[in-house]
Design a protein around this motif. Structure first.
Motif, PDB file in Angstrom:
ATOM      1  N   ASP A  42       0.824  -1.221   0.000  1.00 39.98           N
ATOM      2  CA  ASP A  42       0.000   0.000   0.000  1.00 39.98           C
ATOM      3  C   ASP A  42       0.856   1.267   0.000  1.00 39.98           C
ATOM      4  O   ASP A  42       0.436   2.303  -0.531  1.00 39.98           O
ATOM      5  CB  ASP A  42      -0.932   0.009   1.218  1.00 39.98           C
TER       6      ASP A  42
ATOM      7  N   ARG B 101       1.181   0.300  -4.762  1.00 41.76           N
ATOM      8  CA  ARG B 101      -0.129   0.847  -5.141  1.00 41.76           C
ATOM      9  C   ARG B 101      -0.024   2.316  -5.585  1.00 41.76           C
ATOM     10  O   ARG B 101      -0.537   2.682  -6.639  1.00 41.76           O
ATOM     11  CB  ARG B 101      -1.126   0.683  -3.991  1.00 41.76           C
ATOM     12  N   PRO B 102       0.659   3.178  -4.833  1.00 46.17           N
ATOM     13  CA  PRO B 102       0.785   4.580  -5.288  1.00 46.17           C
ATOM     14  C   PRO B 102       2.015   4.816  -6.168  1.00 46.17           C
ATOM     15  O   PRO B 102       2.292   5.954  -6.537  1.00 46.17           O
ATOM     16  CB  PRO B 102       0.911   5.351  -3.974  1.00 46.17           C
TER      17      PRO B 102
ATOM     18  N   ARG C 258       5.168   4.725  -5.402  1.00 50.12           N
ATOM     19  CA  ARG C 258       6.083   5.631  -4.695  1.00 50.12           C
ATOM     20  C   ARG C 258       7.524   5.221  -5.006  1.00 50.12           C
ATOM     21  O   ARG C 258       7.884   4.050  -4.930  1.00 50.12           O
ATOM     22  CB  ARG C 258       5.809   5.571  -3.190  1.00 50.12           C
TER      23      ARG C 258
ATOM     24  N   THR D 269      -1.387   9.260  -9.499  1.00 50.34           N
ATOM     25  CA  THR D 269      -1.670   8.055  -8.727  1.00 50.34           C
ATOM     26  C   THR D 269      -2.872   8.278  -7.812  1.00 50.34           C
ATOM     27  O   THR D 269      -3.484   9.347  -7.790  1.00 50.34           O
ATOM     28  CB  THR D 269      -0.458   7.680  -7.856  1.00 50.34           C
ATOM     29  N   VAL D 270      -3.152   7.227  -7.023  1.00 46.06           N
ATOM     30  CA  VAL D 270      -4.275   7.313  -6.085  1.00 46.06           C
ATOM     31  C   VAL D 270      -4.033   8.378  -5.019  1.00 46.06           C
ATOM     32  O   VAL D 270      -4.978   8.836  -4.374  1.00 46.06           O
ATOM     33  CB  VAL D 270      -4.520   5.947  -5.407  1.00 46.06           C
ATOM     34  N   ILE D 271      -2.773   8.774  -4.806  1.00 46.54           N
ATOM     35  CA  ILE D 271      -2.487   9.833  -3.837  1.00 46.54           C
ATOM     36  C   ILE D 271      -2.272  11.174  -4.547  1.00 46.54           C
ATOM     37  O   ILE D 271      -1.697  12.097  -3.983  1.00 46.54           O
ATOM     38  CB  ILE D 271      -1.271   9.478  -2.959  1.00 46.54           C
TER      39      ILE D 271
ATOM     40  N   ARG E  58      -0.377  12.131  -6.954  1.00 47.40           N
ATOM     41  CA  ARG E  58       0.966  12.574  -7.306  1.00 47.40           C
ATOM     42  C   ARG E  58       1.271  12.187  -8.750  1.00 47.40           C
ATOM     43  O   ARG E  58       0.872  11.123  -9.220  1.00 47.40           O
ATOM     44  CB  ARG E  58       2.005  11.939  -6.375  1.00 47.40           C
TER      45      ARG E  58
END
Length: 646
Positions: free
Chosen positions: A373, A377-378, A380, A440-442, A444
């Protein structure tokens, strides 16, 4: 390192890998660290440097292998595989070898983990014995390949301890003890041109004793050829307002080389100056950034006849001496998604108790879901992790050990036939490249390291690329057979290469057979019928090469069927168009025993295509569902159904 030398030294293991993109190598290195903590001296290298007859020198051998192409072994394991297939080998040839395998695969491929499976089977046929049950990872797993590797590695650890127990008074090296790498960077006034045993270095960095890598315009044992090219064109082929930037690249070379449809070109990217300055500044490396460096082994090799290469093996051209700055630009991937081992290592380079604790949690297999996570997922990156864990200060000597290698990215060649040569008689390569850039989901922004590099390349840029044989294995002897090509999006690149190649074969046939007038599009003796099934979002935005198709339809037996998923209320995909053309599909594949090529994004598309073909066979082939599935499997075995997805 005293603890590692505490049991001296009947404990020696080998971890060999076959890796196409670097994943298998990373898991092999992680396996090596696991074994070092059990007080084994470990040799980790690509499989091609191993001689099968010498495997019995090790207590056991772990083979970590990915699958490429049509169930093939990666290019740096094929020489090893070829040696295992020698007919003269007896069933007891590897009778003194203990081993196991771990396979990395993608379940969207029909030949899921075939490379590891057939390697495991062959070793067993030659008498080798399992130390532990083999493991398999699936790239399609929602938590990634770690979801399989973590429990398997725990099982492997226990198997090794059961069969090779430690001496009384010696315990495994705890996870919180930092293992010293085999190589560290060191200050040096010049770059060594040879290793200690006389083997050459590539650009100041060893590429290994029996490595198949070569520099310059040469062909290696593995079939990879490094070529100097010039960028002739870098043209966006999607509208400026379209959500995705897709480029048509044209590169040329003075080298005379040939290639086939399905072959790939590897482009080696560079990190941006901005990212490099960020790392140099945050790690306090500015003062050391431009000093001459070299690699030094941290210990004498205890097995003198087994060669251990230094950390970096990518072939890149550098001028002058090796420096931290050059390594960060050319060699180290600071935009990669970090693995568990990255967190466990950098946890040793902070004195902040909170950040150290958090880093160790990400390194703990119990928290694999949290790691996924936070990182995968993001999407990073390492750079972002170091920005967030700002108390981490990595010694520059450890840079090549902590950061993964910056690897080249492979792209299917889109040119074929007459487009393989320029008017100036230079070798021509054309690529269709989707620039990776998204949020992304965050929220960024994410950019692909290689495609960001490509997007900014001006025409006239000179660089070194690598040409490698692909997995489609297309032959001119198949010219008269009908072909169904399924290539949505940039998956059309290898299909375009094949269409132009078939056009060339068609013209060759016409030139030798016909002296008078003829209808080149319907000539029955040239190439077989060619049907392209193409899918994209919008006809006006990303229907690549549509003008070429219209021209080629008049010059060869070509038909193009399209699915524009967003141009109407109901979404339409390539599998839907296949079903609409069921009669044609049955004629080409059942009656005329044609070929199928599937290229494009892995995931749902390949499976949806297989389901559609099975339904079509069942509907018009006078066969039940089981028989239809069996027919498709038989096509795979006969080499009539091939898939190349990414």
């Amino acid at each position: 390192m005293k603890a590692i030398q505490g049991q001296d030294h009947d404990r020696i293991a080998a971890v060999g890998y076959g890796s196409e993109t670097g994943n298998a190598q990373e898991y092999a290195e992680e396996t090596g660290r696991l074994l070092e903590r059990l007080h084994f001296q470990v040799v980790v290298s690509n499989l091609d440097i191993f001689e099968p007859a010498y495997l019995a020198r090790f207590n056991f051998v772990i083979l970590v292998v990915s699958t490429t192409g049509q169930g093939d072994l990666p290019i740096n394991a094929r020489l090893f595989w070829k040696k295992l297939l020698r007919r003269k080998l007896s069933p007891s040839y590897l009778g003194n070898v203990t081993f196991t395998t771990f396979g990395l695969g993608d379940s969207s491929y029909p030949q899921f983990n075939w490379a590891a499976r057939k390697l495991h089977k062959r070793l067993t046929q030659l008498g080798a014995r399992e130390i532990c049950q083999r493991g398999e990872a699936d790239e399609q797993h929602e938590e990634g390949q770690d979801a399989s590797w973590v429990p398997w590695s725990a099982t492997l650890r226990q198997c090794v301890l059961d069969q090779h127990p430690l001496e009384r008074g010696i315990d495994p090296i705890p996870e919180n003890v930092l293992l010293k790498p085999k190589w560290l960077l060191s200050s040096g006034l010049r770059v060594e041109t040879q290793s200690a045993d006389g083997r050459p270095y590539a650009n100041g960095i060893s590429v290994g004793g029996k490595s198949s890598l070569v520099l310059g315009n040469g062909v290696s044992e593995s079939g990879i050829r490094h070529i100097h090219v010039t960028l002739e064109e870098n043209r966006r082929v999607t509208p400026p307002g379209h959500w995705q930037d897709v480029r048509h690249l044209h590169l040329s070379s003075a080298s005379s080389v040939d290639y086939d449809p399905g072959d790939v070109l590897t482009i080696y990217p560079l990190n941006s100056n901005e990212d490099v300055e960020n790392i140099l500044s945050s790690m306090n490396w500015i003062d050391d950034a431009d000093k001459s460096l070299r690699f030094e082994a941290t210990d004498k090799m205890q097995a003198s006849d087994l060669y251990q290469s230094s950390p970096l093996t990518t072939v890149q051209q550098h001028h002058g001496f090796l420096t931290l700055r050059k390594m960060l630009i050319h060699r180290l991937d600071i935009r990669a998604i970090p693995r568990r081992s990255f967190f466990s290592t950098i946890a040793h380079f902070t004195n902040d108790p909170f950040q150290k604790e958090r880093l160790l949690e990400f390194a703990d297999p119990k928290y694999i879901d949290e790691l996924y996570d936070y990182t995968t997922r993001p999407r990073r990156s390492i750079l972002e992790v170091l920005q967030e864990f700002d108390t981490v200060k990595i010694p520059w000597q450890w840079a090549a050990h902590v950061f993964p290698e910056l690897r080249g990215r492979q792209f299917s060649i889109a040119s074929g036939g007459p487009r393989k040569q320029t008017l100036a008689q230079r070798t021509s390569f054309e690529l269709l490249v989707a620039i990776v850039k998204y949020k992304t989901v965050i929220k960024r922004l994410r950019e692909g390291v290689c495609t960001r590099y490509i997007a900014g390349l001006p025409t006239g840029t000179k660089m070194t690329v690598a040409l490698q044989r692909g997995g489609l294995h297309i032959q001119a002897s198949e010219a008269q057979r009908p072909v169904i090509m399924i290539g949505p999006g940039t998956g059309v690149a290898p299909m375009r290469s094949l269409i132009w190649e078939r056009y060339y074969w068609h013209q060759l046939h016409l030139g030798t057979k016909h002296k008078g007038g003829h209808d080149s599009a319907t000539d029955s003796g040239a190439v077989g019928e060619t049907a392209l099934f193409y899918g994209c979002r919008n006809k006006e935005a990303d229907f690549f090469y549509h003008e070429e198709w219209e021209t080629l339809k008049k010059q060869m037996p070509l038909r193009v069927f399209t699915a524009f998923s967003r141009d109407q209320a109901a979404k339409i995909y390539v599998q839907d168009i296949l079903r609409q053309q069921a009669e044609l599909v049955c004629d080409l594949l059942l009656s005329k025993r044609g070929l199928v090529y599937v290229c494009g994004s892995s995931g749902k598309m390949p499976q949806a295509v297989r389901t559609a073909l099975t339904d079509i066979f069942e509907g018009c082939g006078d066969m039940g569902h089981a028989a239809a599935e069996q027919y498709l499997q038989d096509m795979e075995k006969e080499g009539r159904y091939k898939q190349e997805t990414w």
